[in-house]
Design a protein around this motif. Structure first.
Motif, PDB file in Angstrom:
ATOM      1  N   ALA A  62       0.831  -1.197   0.000  1.00  0.00           N
ATOM      2  CA  ALA A  62       0.000   0.000   0.000  1.00  0.00           C
ATOM      3  C   ALA A  62       0.871   1.255   0.000  1.00  0.00           C
ATOM      4  O   ALA A  62       0.585   2.219  -0.709  1.00  0.00           O
ATOM      5  CB  ALA A  62      -0.937  -0.013   1.205  1.00  0.00           C
ATOM      6  N   ALA A  63       1.939   1.239   0.794  1.00  0.00           N
ATOM      7  CA  ALA A  63       2.852   2.389   0.844  1.00  0.00           C
ATOM      8  C   ALA A  63       3.492   2.630  -0.517  1.00  0.00           C
ATOM      9  O   ALA A  63       3.589   3.777  -0.970  1.00  0.00           O
ATOM     10  CB  ALA A  63       3.931   2.166   1.903  1.00  0.00           C
ATOM     11  N   GLU A  64       3.927   1.572  -1.178  1.00  0.00           N
ATOM     12  CA  GLU A  64       4.522   1.703  -2.515  1.00  0.00           C
ATOM     13  C   GLU A  64       3.532   2.368  -3.472  1.00  0.00           C
ATOM     14  O   GLU A  64       3.902   3.260  -4.238  1.00  0.00           O
ATOM     15  CB  GLU A  64       4.943   0.329  -3.059  1.00  0.00           C
ATOM     16  N   ALA A  65       2.263   1.951  -3.401  1.00  0.00           N
ATOM     17  CA  ALA A  65       1.243   2.520  -4.290  1.00  0.00           C
ATOM     18  C   ALA A  65       1.025   4.008  -3.988  1.00  0.00           C
ATOM     19  O   ALA A  65       0.924   4.824  -4.908  1.00  0.00           O
ATOM     20  CB  ALA A  65      -0.066   1.747  -4.144  1.00  0.00           C
ATOM     21  N   VAL A  66       0.978   4.371  -2.718  1.00  0.00           N
ATOM     22  CA  VAL A  66       0.779   5.772  -2.330  1.00  0.00           C
ATOM     23  C   VAL A  66       1.966   6.620  -2.776  1.00  0.00           C
ATOM     24  O   VAL A  66       1.792   7.738  -3.269  1.00  0.00           O
ATOM     25  CB  VAL A  66       0.555   5.881  -0.803  1.00  0.00           C
ATOM     26  N   LEU A  67       3.167   6.099  -2.625  1.00  0.00           N
ATOM     27  CA  LEU A  67       4.371   6.863  -2.967  1.00  0.00           C
ATOM     28  C   LEU A  67       4.461   7.196  -4.460  1.00  0.00           C
ATOM     29  O   LEU A  67       5.016   8.231  -4.831  1.00  0.00           O
ATOM     30  CB  LEU A  67       5.627   6.114  -2.520  1.00  0.00           C
ATOM     31  N   VAL A  68       3.947   6.344  -5.313  1.00  0.00           N
ATOM     32  CA  VAL A  68       4.038   6.592  -6.758  1.00  0.00           C
ATOM     33  C   VAL A  68       2.778   7.214  -7.346  1.00  0.00           C
ATOM     34  O   VAL A  68       2.771   7.603  -8.514  1.00  0.00           O
ATOM     35  CB  VAL A  68       4.402   5.301  -7.547  1.00  0.00           C
ATOM     36  N   ASP A  69       1.732   7.333  -6.543  1.00  0.00           N
ATOM     37  CA  ASP A  69       0.463   7.889  -7.029  1.00  0.00           C
ATOM     38  C   ASP A  69       0.542   9.418  -7.087  1.00  0.00           C
ATOM     39  O   ASP A  69       0.674  10.075  -6.055  1.00  0.00           O
ATOM     40  CB  ASP A  69      -0.673   7.459  -6.105  1.00  0.00           C
ATOM     41  N   PRO A  70       0.448  10.021  -8.284  1.00  0.00           N
ATOM     42  CA  PRO A  70       0.527  11.480  -8.381  1.00  0.00           C
ATOM     43  C   PRO A  70      -0.649  12.190  -7.709  1.00  0.00           C
ATOM     44  O   PRO A  70      -0.579  13.387  -7.436  1.00  0.00           O
ATOM     45  CB  PRO A  70       0.560  11.747  -9.891  1.00  0.00           C
ATOM     46  N   ALA A  71      -1.716  11.468  -7.404  1.00  0.00           N
ATOM     47  CA  ALA A  71      -2.885  12.072  -6.754  1.00  0.00           C
ATOM     48  C   ALA A  71      -2.746  12.118  -5.224  1.00  0.00           C
ATOM     49  O   ALA A  71      -3.595  12.687  -4.549  1.00  0.00           O
ATOM     50  CB  ALA A  71      -4.146  11.301  -7.144  1.00  0.00           C
ATOM     51  N   THR A  72      -1.692  11.542  -4.684  1.00  0.00           N
ATOM     52  CA  THR A  72      -1.499  11.561  -3.233  1.00  0.00           C
ATOM     53  C   THR A  72      -1.395  13.004  -2.754  1.00  0.00           C
ATOM     54  O   THR A  72      -0.653  13.805  -3.324  1.00  0.00           O
ATOM     55  CB  THR A  72      -0.228  10.779  -2.838  1.00  0.00           C
TER      56      THR A  72
END
Length: 174
Positions: free
Chosen positions: A91-101
């Motif tokens: 989940a952290a990996e997905a958040v880190l690369v998501d430009p919408a974070t």
């Protein structure tokens, strides 16, 4: 011990006093101790001075959640809610690369290199030293190059099972 976690440069560990019985500095009976100064950070992360030389500590504020350092992302991962460590890391990996974070800007931290992630209540001089009744302080090394870092943080529900907290260090100016 229930306080916020803190990242202290190895070079400044002897200067971090942690918590005192009175909550005040020994040399100045009116100044709050280091632990109380860390507790005063009211954002997701913040920077506070350690000593008169301008050395700084990075406070991972809010709560003393189980945390680790992800060197590849120069990020501290905070376990807010997850079924498994693997799920939390994914989940952290997905958040880190998501430009919408959505990130909260938390200032700039200057560090002279490797640091230690520890409970802010502990004294830096106790780092790596066994307690009199046995056991070691909970701490983790942070392999960080010297630099000036822009600090940003987020707490987000990554998916139905994982809520992550992240504090990321980016080169200042980026």
């Amino acid at each position: 011990m229930g306080g916020p976690l803190i990242v202290v440069p190895v070079s400044a560990l002897p200067s971090w006093g942690g918590c005192t019985e009175s909550g005040l500095m020994a040399a100045d009976a009116t100044a709050p101790d280091d632990y109380d100064r860390a507790c005063a950070v009211d954002t997701l992360a913040g920077v506070i001075p350690i000593d008169e030389n301008g050395t700084q500590a990075l406070v991972l504020a809010d709560e003393p959640a189980t945390s680790c350092y992800l060197p590849r992302h120069r990020a501290f991962l905070r376990w807010l809610a997850a079924e498994t460590e693997a799920g939390l890391r994914a989940a952290a990996e997905a958040v880190l690369v998501d430009p919408a974070t959505v990130w909260e800007e938390c200032g700039t931290w200057v560090s002279d290199g490797p640091a230690v992630l520890m409970d802010s209540a502990g004294a830096g001089s106790d780092s790596g030293t066994e307690y009199p009744d046995g056991g070691m302080p909970a701490e983790a090394s942070v392999p960080l190059p010297a630099g000036r870092w822009r600090v940003r943080a987020t707490q987000t529900e990554a998916d139905a099972e994982n809520r992550v907290g992240l504090v990321q260090l980016l080169p200042a100016g980026s």
